[in-house]
Design a protein around this motif. Structure first.
Motif, short mmCIF file in Angstrom:
data_model
loop_
_atom_site.label_atom_id
_atom_site.label_comp_id
_atom_site.label_asym_id
_atom_site.label_seq_id
_atom_site.Cartn_x
_atom_site.Cartn_y
_atom_site.Cartn_z
N THR A 2 0.81 -1.21 0.00
CA THR A 2 0.00 0.00 0.00
C THR A 2 0.84 1.26 0.00
N GLY A 3 1.71 1.37 0.94
CA GLY A 3 2.54 2.56 1.04
C GLY A 3 3.35 2.78 -0.22
N PRO A 4 4.15 1.78 -0.60
CA PRO A 4 4.95 1.94 -1.80
C PRO A 4 4.10 2.25 -3.03
N MET A 5 2.87 1.68 -3.08
CA MET A 5 2.04 1.92 -4.26
C MET A 5 1.65 3.38 -4.34
N LEU A 6 1.18 3.94 -3.21
CA LEU A 6 0.77 5.35 -3.24
C LEU A 6 1.97 6.26 -3.54
N GLU A 7 3.09 5.87 -2.95
CA GLU A 7 4.31 6.63 -3.20
C GLU A 7 4.70 6.59 -4.68
N LEU A 8 4.61 5.37 -5.21
CA LEU A 8 4.95 5.19 -6.62
C LEU A 8 4.07 6.06 -7.51
N LEU A 9 2.78 6.07 -7.15
CA LEU A 9 1.86 6.86 -7.99
C LEU A 9 2.18 8.35 -7.89
N ASP A 10 2.52 8.82 -6.69
CA ASP A 10 2.91 10.23 -6.54
C ASP A 10 4.12 10.55 -7.40
N GLN A 11 5.03 9.59 -7.37
CA GLN A 11 6.27 9.76 -8.11
C GLN A 11 6.01 9.83 -9.63
N ILE A 12 5.18 8.92 -10.07
CA ILE A 12 4.82 8.93 -11.50
C ILE A 12 4.20 10.26 -11.87
#
Ligand code: DAH
Length: 356
Positions: free
Chosen positions: A6-16
């Motif tokens: 969950t955390g990495p996913m939201l982070e990843l999306l912010d990054q994208i």
């Protein structure tokens, strides 16, 4: 495993999102924009690739992560649209699409109109006669008994004046002033002669009158393949000193050859019209198609202007002579373009009109 992505996913999306929005600022050509779109929003772009991890998102987090995917997509799509609009406006601040003038145009032939075949034939005829020295004249379609009949030497008891055969607007018993839709363009002969006389024409120095007058005429005929209650005629009038029947025939022959080709022949058949003496009907022998023999086609009436017509207009028939002719424009169009039924000219079915 639960909660792991969950955390990495939201982070990843912010990054994208931040790298996509940052990069798009530097995009300044349609090609670069397309590359950007493929990199982020394409089938194997970063958003899609990240989406592959969605299945591993813990169930209770799926709603939040799903919503984030949705907002990421929307923000990238919006950025794409904004950039596209900017790139396709020709200069900063300009509005409207940029036009690449080197692109071959798209021809929307079905959207382009054209002039109706009758209008075109009318203009072709006028042009042929103009080359032969005729001016163009016209007169009103709403006429009166005086111009449609009386001054054309058509007496009150003549069958052509029967109210059944004419579109009267007023009661014909009103006489000369009874209004009607003109049944022939011969009315323009009278209009032209009257105007000439009014302007002082008829003296020694007067030049010849040489006009053609195309226009609509109306008759309450039953519609069939060769009749219509409205059609077009073209009238001709030539007035000069010493005009002879041979001049008429020469003119009609020249016209026939100019319009239908060198093979066209003209034939005059004795006939009767109240406003000409002698009168004739004229036919043209025309080969319309190379695979068909030439055949006779009846085109209209003609003759030498009757002295009574000159007198009715205040012209001295001892000094002036002339010829007149009138033919049906639809008939000429049908002959020239091989149209079998006059109704096709008025139904205005575009599938027909486009062929002409
Ligand atoms: N007006 C005649 C008709 O409609 C045709 C016609 C005959 C015209 C003889 C003329 C003419 O000018 O001389 O039937």
């Amino acid at each position: 495993m639960v909660g792991r992505y969950t955390g990495p996913m939201l982070e990843l999306l912010d990054q994208i999102q931040s790298s996509a929005l940052g990069e798009i600022e530097g995009v300044d050509s349609p090609e670069q924009l397309e590359r950007w779109r493929i990199a982020y929003l394409g089938g194997s772009g970063r958003v899609k690739t990240a989406w592959a991890g969605f299945k591993d998102v813990p169930k209770e987090q799926k709603a939040a992560v799903g919503a984030r995917f949705k907002s990421l997509n929307e923000s990238l799509e919006a950025a794409l649209e904004r950039r596209r609009a900017m790139l396709f406006s020709s200069s900063p601040g300009a509005t409207g699409p940029m036009i690449d003038v080197t692109e071959p145009g798209v021809v929307h032939s079905e959207g382009i109109g054209r002039r109706h075949i009758i209008s075109r034939v009318r203009d072709e005829l006028v042009e042929v006669f103009a080359r032969m020295g005729f001016d163009v004249a016209d007169g009103p379609e709403l006429e009166d008994d005086e111009h449609n009949f009386i001054k054309l030497n058509i007496p009150p008891d003549h069958p052509a004046r029967d109210p059944i055969d004419n579109f009267y607007i007023d009661d014909p018993r009103r006489g000369a002033s009874a209004r009607m839709l003109r049944s022939q363009t011969s009315t323009v002969q009278i209009r032209v002669l009257e105007q000439a006389v009014k302007a002082g024409w008829g003296g020694d120095g007067s030049v010849p009158i040489k006009v053609v007058a195309p226009g609509r005429v109306y008759r309450p005929d039953t519609v069939d393949a060769t009749h219509s209650f409205m059609f077009h005629q073209i009238e001709g009038l030539y007035v000069d000193r010493g005009v002879a029947m041979s001049d008429l025939k020469t003119t009609l022959l020249s016209f026939a050859r100019a319009y239908f080709g060198a093979e066209a022949q003209v034939r005059l058949r004795p006939s009767f019209f109240p406003f000409t003496e002698p009168s004739a009907e004229f036919d043209m022998r025309i080969r319309l198609r190379s695979d068909q023999p030439a055949r006779w086609m009846e085109l209209g009436g003609c003759g030498m202007v009757d002295p009574a017509v000159f007198e009715a207009c205040g012209i001295d028939p001892e000094r002036w002579t002339g010829y007149a002719f009138g033919f049906g424009i639809e008939r000429l169009a049908m002959g020239k373009y091989g149209i079998p039924d006059i109704r096709m000219l008025f139904e205005n079915d575009v599938r027909f009109l486009r062929q002409l």
